[in-house]
Write a protein that holds these residues in place. Structure first.
Motif, PDB file in Angstrom:
ATOM      1  N   MET A   1       0.829  -1.152  -0.144  1.00  0.00           N
ATOM      2  CA  MET A   1       0.111   0.132  -0.061  1.00  0.00           C
ATOM      3  C   MET A   1       0.963   1.211   0.122  1.00  0.00           C
ATOM      4  O   MET A   1       1.922   1.308   1.023  1.00  0.00           O
ATOM      5  N   ALA A   2       0.616   2.177  -0.894  1.00  0.00           N
ATOM      6  CA  ALA A   2       1.614   3.500  -1.125  1.00  0.00           C
ATOM      7  C   ALA A   2       0.986   4.327   0.072  1.00  0.00           C
ATOM      8  O   ALA A   2       0.023   4.757   0.144  1.00  0.00           O
ATOM      9  N   GLU A  27       6.084   2.860  -0.741  1.00  0.00           N
ATOM     10  CA  GLU A  27       5.163   2.156  -0.014  1.00  0.00           C
ATOM     11  C   GLU A  27       5.295   2.143   1.571  1.00  0.00           C
ATOM     12  O   GLU A  27       6.465   2.578   1.907  1.00  0.00           O
ATOM     13  N   GLN A  28       4.163   1.928   2.133  1.00  0.00           N
ATOM     14  CA  GLN A  28       4.119   2.051   3.643  1.00  0.00           C
ATOM     15  C   GLN A  28       5.213   1.294   4.373  1.00  0.00           C
ATOM     16  O   GLN A  28       5.310   0.153   3.825  1.00  0.00           O
ATOM     17  N   LEU A  61      -0.148  12.818  -3.343  1.00  0.00           N
ATOM     18  CA  LEU A  61      -1.126  11.999  -2.744  1.00  0.00           C
ATOM     19  C   LEU A  61      -0.210  11.749  -1.319  1.00  0.00           C
ATOM     20  O   LEU A  61       0.687  10.603  -1.593  1.00  0.00           O
ATOM     21  N   LEU A  62      -0.867  11.761  -0.264  1.00  0.00           N
ATOM     22  CA  LEU A  62      -0.536  11.319   1.118  1.00  0.00           C
ATOM     23  C   LEU A  62      -1.524  10.573   1.719  1.00  0.00           C
ATOM     24  O   LEU A  62      -2.520  10.995   2.006  1.00  0.00           O
ATOM     25  N   ASP A  63      -1.406   9.252   1.911  1.00  0.00           N
ATOM     26  CA  ASP A  63      -2.549   8.346   2.536  1.00  0.00           C
ATOM     27  C   ASP A  63      -3.581   8.233   1.667  1.00  0.00           C
ATOM     28  O   ASP A  63      -4.742   8.484   2.097  1.00  0.00           O
ATOM     29  N   GLY A  64      -3.488   8.533   0.365  1.00  0.00           N
ATOM     30  CA  GLY A  64      -4.467   8.572  -0.826  1.00  0.00           C
ATOM     31  C   GLY A  64      -5.213   9.905  -0.503  1.00  0.00           C
ATOM     32  O   GLY A  64      -6.141  10.386  -1.552  1.00  0.00           O
ATOM     33  N   LYS A  65      -4.789  11.027  -0.032  1.00  0.00           N
ATOM     34  CA  LYS A  65      -5.379  12.154   0.124  1.00  0.00           C
ATOM     35  C   LYS A  65      -4.389  13.320  -0.856  1.00  0.00           C
ATOM     36  O   LYS A  65      -3.273  13.344  -0.594  1.00  0.00           O
ATOM     37  N   THR A  76       3.101  19.127   7.631  1.00  0.00           N
ATOM     38  CA  THR A  76       3.498  18.595   8.691  1.00  0.00           C
ATOM     39  C   THR A  76       2.500  18.032   9.841  1.00  0.00           C
ATOM     40  O   THR A  76       2.599  17.031  10.269  1.00  0.00           O
ATOM     41  N   ARG A  77       1.435  18.755   9.739  1.00  0.00           N
ATOM     42  CA  ARG A  77       0.306  18.246  10.494  1.00  0.00           C
ATOM     43  C   ARG A  77      -0.203  16.971  10.210  1.00  0.00           C
ATOM     44  O   ARG A  77      -0.677  16.087  10.962  1.00  0.00           O
ATOM     45  N   LEU A  78      -0.305  16.503   8.829  1.00  0.00           N
ATOM     46  CA  LEU A  78      -0.445  15.181   8.559  1.00  0.00           C
ATOM     47  C   LEU A  78       0.570  14.153   8.565  1.00  0.00           C
ATOM     48  O   LEU A  78       0.287  13.194   8.124  1.00  0.00           O
ATOM     49  N   GLY A  79       1.718  14.832   9.085  1.00  0.00           N
ATOM     50  CA  GLY A  79       2.760  13.569   9.312  1.00  0.00           C
ATOM     51  C   GLY A  79       3.805  13.427   8.483  1.00  0.00           C
ATOM     52  O   GLY A  79       4.739  12.545   8.192  1.00  0.00           O
TER      53      GLY A  79
END
Length: 261
Positions: A1-2, A27-28, A61-65, A76-79
């Motif tokens: 999973m990316a 990938e994660q 895209l980060l975590d699909g967003k 940064t707040r998203l990680g």
């Protein structure tokens, strides 16, 4: 999973194309390296991921967003956390204070409640210091926690910068040449810590690094850029065998520069 997807990113600076239709995924839980000759667009790519630059075309895209339109602080707040090619620490502050600054995105106490130290402000500070001390222990910098950063040796400053990024508790850690300017012993220590960050803390790492031996040893996957274009993407063995990569680095197909005889 990316965890991270870079989709056809193009970045222009007036008449100069820094990145041209670049795409790859991270990938994660992996260590993913971006390599290429000087001027290939590696740091520009990292700046697009962190939000410093906003590409003219494409999406990130980060975590699909889709985070393409978000400012660096929002990412940064998203990680997302990063280190820099040139050390970006507060040289006049102590190691501990630099790391506490790295916890700012997790602080919830407002100005009023923070002023009432014997209450929420005190509890939050104790919790933040506990997390910072965990990072200090993890990276073995206990002996310099109260020293001014500007007085430390270069290799230790690079480790403190990594510690500050880890204090953010990132999902995605961006490392821009973490071993630049280090001697062999310092590189060995940093390589061990990067592996530990990935394996023990489960942090996904996207790294730019020029030391090909380190890249080949640490990375699960590698993306190669040249003149702003992606010329290869794959496992270390796949990239090592790619003629276009060999030509970009050496001008001829050979494996002598890739950490193997």
């Amino acid at each position: 999973m990316a965890l991270l997807e870079v989709r056809n990113v193009t970045l222009h600076f007036r008449g100069l194309t820094a990145l041209a239709d670049v795409r790859f995924s991270v990938e994660q839980g992996s260590i993913h390296a971006i390599i290429g000759p000087n001027g290939a667009g590696k740091t520009s790519m990292l700046n697009c991921v962190s939000g410093v630059y906003r590409p003219q075309r494409g999406a990130i895209l980060l975590d699909g967003k889709d985070v393409s339109g978000l400012a660096p602080s929002a990412r940064t707040r998203l990680g997302v956390a990063r280190t820099f090619q040139n050390i970006a620490l507060f040289k006049g502050m102590t190691v501990l204070d630099n790391l506490l600054i790295g916890r700012h995105v997790h602080q919830r106490t407002d100005v009023l409640m923070g002023g009432l130290y014997w209450g929420p402000g005190q509890r939050e500070e104790i919790a933040e210091r506990r997390r910072v001390e965990e990072v200090i222990d993890f990276l073995e910098i206990q002996h310099v926690r109260h020293q001014t950063v500007g007085t430390l040796a270069y290799g230790l400053q690079k480790r403190v910068e990594l510690a500050r990024a880890l204090a953010l508790e990132p999902k995605l850690l961006l490392l821009d040449e973490p071993m630049a300017g280090m001697n062999a012993e310092e590189k060995e220590d940093m390589a061990r810590f990067i592996l530990d960050v990935n394996e023990e803390r489960g942090t996904t790492v996207l790294m730019i690094e020029h030391d090909m031996g380190v890249v080949m040893d640490l990375s699960h996957r590698i993306t190669v850029l040249n003149f702003g274009e992606r010329i290869a993407d794959g496992t270390p063995d796949e990239v090592r065998a790619e003629p276009a990569v060999q030509a970009a680095y050496l001008g001829e197909p050979t494996t002598s520069a890739w950490g193997k005889a």
